[in-house]
Enzyme design. Structure first.
Site, PDB file in Angstrom:
ATOM      1  N   SER A 110      80.562   4.417 -71.311  1.00 32.71           N
ATOM      2  CA  SER A 110      81.841   5.118 -71.209  1.00 32.71           C
ATOM      3  C   SER A 110      82.033   6.062 -72.394  1.00 32.71           C
ATOM      4  O   SER A 110      81.231   6.970 -72.592  1.00 32.71           O
ATOM      5  CB  SER A 110      82.972   4.091 -71.099  1.00 32.71           C
ATOM      6  OG  SER A 110      84.162   4.681 -70.615  1.00 32.71           O
ATOM      7  N   HIS A 160      82.944   0.287 -63.063  1.00 35.84           N
ATOM      8  CA  HIS A 160      82.742   1.002 -64.326  1.00 35.84           C
ATOM      9  C   HIS A 160      82.039   0.160 -65.376  1.00 35.84           C
ATOM     10  O   HIS A 160      81.304   0.680 -66.210  1.00 35.84           O
ATOM     11  CB  HIS A 160      84.102   1.455 -64.861  1.00 35.84           C
ATOM     12  CG  HIS A 160      84.032   2.260 -66.116  1.00 35.84           C
ATOM     13  ND1 HIS A 160      83.398   3.491 -66.179  1.00 35.84           N
ATOM     14  CD2 HIS A 160      84.501   2.014 -67.376  1.00 35.84           C
ATOM     15  CE1 HIS A 160      83.489   3.969 -67.413  1.00 35.84           C
ATOM     16  NE2 HIS A 160      84.144   3.106 -68.157  1.00 35.84           N
TER      17      HIS A 160
END
Length: 280
Positions: free
Chosen positions: A103, A255
């Protein structure tokens, strides 16, 4: 292999930088693991036991997260954080360095590749952030208000850790007490909200296409097909802009792929590092 890490906290660029290091008795390859926003090195807990079988590891808590500092005089921009990590790695003197970032950590990896071409052999982007603009002007200006950190704390607390975890994973069944406690830990220090206020003020936008096109370091991009935070389309766009890259999309994942698909992520990383193939 070293099953338990040595832990360190050193002063780099006027910030206390916490990191953990695992040493492999034979491997000459070192992987640096950089976590995402509102997280810490805890997010790699399922990936580490797999990686330490073949590699030396350095896990860094990016300031102001985890056990790293939350100094008032530090500039919390991506450029500054990337320079800090690079200076730590230079000081440690490891060779054959590979950098993996999840991320926000992926954006730090890209900044490192841009700042020091050739220093890192290959980059690994795990659901990396990309193309995010700088915070809106009114937020940047608001960050100078004396009590703005209280708003930051309130805003982040609205959904809570459990709400955030439900948003970042695909299979909600993996959320357990250990996971909740681990992702809550970065907020035990109340000074983090003042530091996050400065990050809102200092964080520049993500690297744009013109810069990405100049990064020729081989990069492996790994994404979850159900990522709602950084959708796979961002991964496809990054793969198009990075001239020497490959994109892998994992099914049944959101994610938080180091937590959701550690075995698959490990296999992709292992094959990528061991291969001499370039993607350009």
């Amino acid at each position: 292999m070293q099953e338990n890490p040595s832990t360190h906290c050193v002063k780099i660029n006027d910030i206390d930088l916490y990191f953990e290091k695992y040493l492999h008795s034979q491997s000459k390859n070192t992987i640096v693991l950089l976590h995402g926003f509102l997280s810490s090195s805890f997010s790699f807990r399922k990936l580490v036991p797999l990686l330490i079988k073949d590699f030396n590891l350095i896990l860094i808590d990016l300031p102001p997260f985890g056990k790293s500092g939350k100094a008032r005089n530090y500039r919390y921009s991506y450029e500054s954080v990337s320079k800090t990590v690079l200076q730590l790695l230079e000081k440690m003197g490891d060779q054959n360095i590979y950098a993996a970032g999840h991320s926000m950590g992926g954006q730090i990896v890209l900044n490192m590749l841009n700042q020091r071409p050739g220093f890192i052999k290959k980059g690994i982007l795990l659901s990396s952030s990309g193309y995010l603009p700088r915070s809106k002007k009114h937020l940047v200006l608001s960050s100078y208000l004396p009590f703005f950190h209280r708003f930051v704390k309130y805003h982040l607390g609205k959904t809570g850790v459990i709400g955030n975890l439900n948003h970042v994973v695909y299979d909600k069944a993996i959320i357990d007490e250990e996971m909740i406690n681990g992702y809550s830990a970065p907020f035990d220090d109340p000074y983090i909200f003042r530091a996050l206020t400065k990050m809102i003020r200092h964080r520049e936008g993500d690297l744009d296409s013109k810069v990405l096109l100049t990064i020729d370091t081989p990069c492996l991009l790994i994404w979850g097909e159900h990522d709602r935070v950084v959708p796979p389309d961002i991964g496809k766009r990054l793969a198009n802009d990075l001239p020497n890259s490959k994109l892998v999309i994992l099914s049944g994942a959101g994610h938080l792929i180091p937590e959701e698909k550690p075995e698959e992520v490990f296999e992709e990383i292992q094959n990528f590092i061991q291969s001499d193939q370039c993607f350009s």
